[in-house]
Design a protein around this motif. Structure first.
Motif, short mmCIF file in Angstrom:
data_model
loop_
_atom_site.label_atom_id
_atom_site.label_comp_id
_atom_site.label_asym_id
_atom_site.label_seq_id
_atom_site.Cartn_x
_atom_site.Cartn_y
_atom_site.Cartn_z
N PRO A 1 51.44 54.25 47.89
CA PRO A 1 52.92 55.08 48.90
C PRO A 1 53.22 53.46 49.41
N ASP A 2 52.20 53.22 49.67
CA ASP A 2 52.87 52.08 50.18
C ASP A 2 52.51 51.15 50.30
N PRO A 3 52.68 49.68 50.52
CA PRO A 3 52.52 48.20 50.17
C PRO A 3 50.97 47.51 50.13
N VAL A 4 50.15 46.69 49.07
CA VAL A 4 49.04 46.70 49.18
C VAL A 4 49.51 45.85 48.87
N ILE A 5 48.55 44.48 49.85
CA ILE A 5 47.89 43.20 49.77
C ILE A 5 46.70 43.08 48.57
N PHE A 6 46.32 42.46 47.67
CA PHE A 6 45.24 42.77 46.72
C PHE A 6 45.06 41.11 46.74
N LEU A 7 43.76 40.69 47.19
CA LEU A 7 42.89 39.72 46.64
C LEU A 7 41.71 39.95 45.55
N GLU A 8 41.90 38.48 45.12
CA GLU A 8 40.75 38.77 43.79
C GLU A 8 40.51 36.95 43.82
N PRO A 9 38.99 37.25 44.75
CA PRO A 9 38.45 36.26 44.66
C PRO A 9 37.96 35.59 43.36
N LYS A 10 38.86 34.11 43.10
CA LYS A 10 39.00 33.81 41.91
C LYS A 10 37.41 32.94 41.23
N ARG A 11 36.72 32.85 42.02
CA ARG A 11 35.63 32.75 42.19
C ARG A 11 34.53 32.94 41.56
N ILE A 12 35.09 34.49 41.28
CA ILE A 12 34.06 35.70 40.67
C ILE A 12 34.88 36.10 38.93
N TYR A 13 35.90 35.88 38.82
CA TYR A 13 36.31 36.48 38.39
C TYR A 13 36.06 36.51 36.93
N VAL B 1 45.08 45.95 53.32
CA VAL B 1 44.16 44.73 52.62
C VAL B 1 42.47 44.76 51.77
N VAL B 2 42.89 44.44 50.26
CA VAL B 2 41.47 44.53 49.40
C VAL B 2 41.20 43.08 49.60
N ILE B 3 39.86 43.54 49.33
CA ILE B 3 39.07 42.45 48.24
C ILE B 3 38.26 43.35 47.93
N PRO B 4 38.40 43.03 46.02
CA PRO B 4 37.07 43.52 45.97
C PRO B 4 35.72 42.38 45.24
N SER B 5 35.02 42.56 45.05
CA SER B 5 33.61 41.92 44.60
C SER B 5 33.29 42.64 43.03
N THR B 6 33.49 43.84 42.93
CA THR B 6 32.64 43.50 41.09
C THR B 6 33.99 44.31 40.05
N PRO B 7 33.46 43.64 39.07
CA PRO B 7 34.73 44.57 38.03
C PRO B 7 34.88 45.94 38.03
N TYR B 8 33.68 46.88 38.73
CA TYR B 8 33.93 47.92 39.12
C TYR B 8 34.52 48.24 39.71
N MET C 1 35.53 40.47 36.28
CA MET C 1 37.02 41.06 37.14
C MET C 1 38.00 41.01 36.28
N ILE C 2 38.10 39.77 35.13
CA ILE C 2 39.90 39.94 34.90
C ILE C 2 40.33 40.18 33.88
N GLU C 3 38.99 40.94 32.89
CA GLU C 3 39.27 42.15 31.75
C GLU C 3 39.36 43.46 32.60
N ALA C 4 38.67 43.48 33.89
CA ALA C 4 38.83 45.08 34.35
C ALA C 4 40.01 45.26 35.29
N LEU C 5 39.97 43.91 35.61
CA LEU C 5 42.01 44.18 36.85
C LEU C 5 42.76 43.99 35.36
N ARG C 6 43.01 43.69 34.28
CA ARG C 6 43.68 43.57 32.80
C ARG C 6 43.72 45.29 32.64
N SER C 7 42.61 46.01 32.84
CA SER C 7 42.39 47.07 31.83
C SER C 7 42.96 47.56 32.83
N ALA C 8 43.09 47.56 34.44
CA ALA C 8 43.39 48.32 35.17
C ALA C 8 45.18 48.72 35.06
#
Length: 337
Positions: free
Chosen positions: A165-177, A145-152, A6-13
């Protein structure tokens, strides 16, 4: 396609968006030279320079306030809070300014910004590094408000969030980084190694905001969950031997109520699982929504499996988390009704 955590996927994004849109910038505490406390932004400053990826002082309110001003003038800032627990000094800026800018300006201005933050426990970070504050943001009109669970999903959702076009709170579950974990009562972490990485396209793609994912199809009951708890629910269902349908919400606001409704109408039973505390957690809103649209299809009360209503317990965090055993017990209880 490439295998990514997930860390690598977020960096890729962020890499993809920095490359294709000069309006995108990334900043926050230690995200530049150091690459972030979890290394999500590692290498981006060296690739794009200090004007596109840069460090800030320890001032969350200023980080978000500056991002709002930049977003109002046409830039697309993607800022990082080191931990979700640190966002509270910026809560006023997010809720009173960012969320309201489009409406208070009669759409003369928008606020296309993303606030990324690691959320939840699992690293023995204690009370100030392990909170799950998603419900505080789902209450605020104007935010997503967004919370992903997979790298994809993490990469596709983050690209969609940056382009929104609007503000997004992007919560990343650190336990599955770096791969999902659950714990036993001794506090030992047990990895699901098969999920440590996933197949992720290396180029641009989006996962639409506001669309849930049916992670497991089933006919006996519906489990509504998100983030780390998707994997815990999967383990519980396997142990329980019940044909449960697991819905990964992915986006809490806006909520994909149609997918939820279709599942509960099919199964007639529903359980909500989240890591945050029970009282006034997002599960309460989910239950209210399901009751309103699916009442006549329900065969049993909707039950919750959540964190306890106590200040986050550092030494007992694995007992605080909903584990497979707790979920399995509730599954059997719902199926007996």
């Amino acid at each position: 396609m490439a295998r990514m955590s997930m860390i690598e996927a977020l960096r890729s994004a962020m890499d993809v968006k920095l490359a294709d849109d000069p309006a995108v910038i990334v900043f926050g505490e230690d995200v530049g030279y150091f690459g972030g406390v979890f290394r999500c932004t590692a290498g981006l400053q060296a690739k794009y320079g200090e004007e596109r990826v840069f460090d800030t002082p320890i001032n969350e309110s200023a980080i978000v306030g500056i991002a709002i001003g930049m977003a109002a003038q046409g830039m697309r800032p993607c800022v990082e809070m080191q931990f979700a627990d640190y966002v509270f000094p910026a809560y006023d800026q997010i809720t009173q300014e960012a969320a309201r800018l489009r409406h208070r300006s009669n759409e003369q201005f928008t606020c296309p910004m993303v606030v990324r933050m690691p959320t939840g426990g699992g690293i023995f970070g204690g009370q100030t590094h392990s909170q799950s504050p998603e419900a505080l943001f789902t209450h605020v009109s104007g935010l997503k408000v967004v919370i992903p669970s997979t790298p994809y999903d993490a990469k596709g959702l983050l690209i969609a969030a940056i382009e929104d076009p609007d503000p997004v709170i992007f919560l990343e579950p650190k336990r599955i980084y770096n791969g999902p974990f659950y714990g036993d009562h001794s506090g030992k972490s047990v990895p699901w190694s098969q999920h440590a990485a996933g197949e992720v396209p290396e180029d641009h793609y989006v996962v639409p905001l506001g669309k849930a994912d049916v992670r497991r199809a089933g006919s006996d009951l519906t489990i509504l969950t998100y983030g780390t708890m998707v994997y815990v629910a999967e383990a519980a269902v396997k142990a329980a031997g019940v044909d449960a349908e697991i819905i990964d919400l992915r986006t809490l606001l806006p909520l994909d109520l149609e997918t939820v409704r279709a599942s509960v109408e099919k199964t007639g039973r529903c359980i909500v699982v989240h890591e945050a505390t029970r009282t006034s957690g997002f599960g309460a809103e989910l239950i209210a929504e399901v009751e309103e649209v699916c009442f006549w299809h329900l065969k049993a009360p909707i039950l919750r499996v959540t964190g306890w209503d106590v200040p986050y317990p550092h030494a007992q965090e694995w007992d605080y988390f909903p584990g497979p055993e707790r979920i399995e017990r509730v599954i059997h209880k719902v199926m007996e009704d």
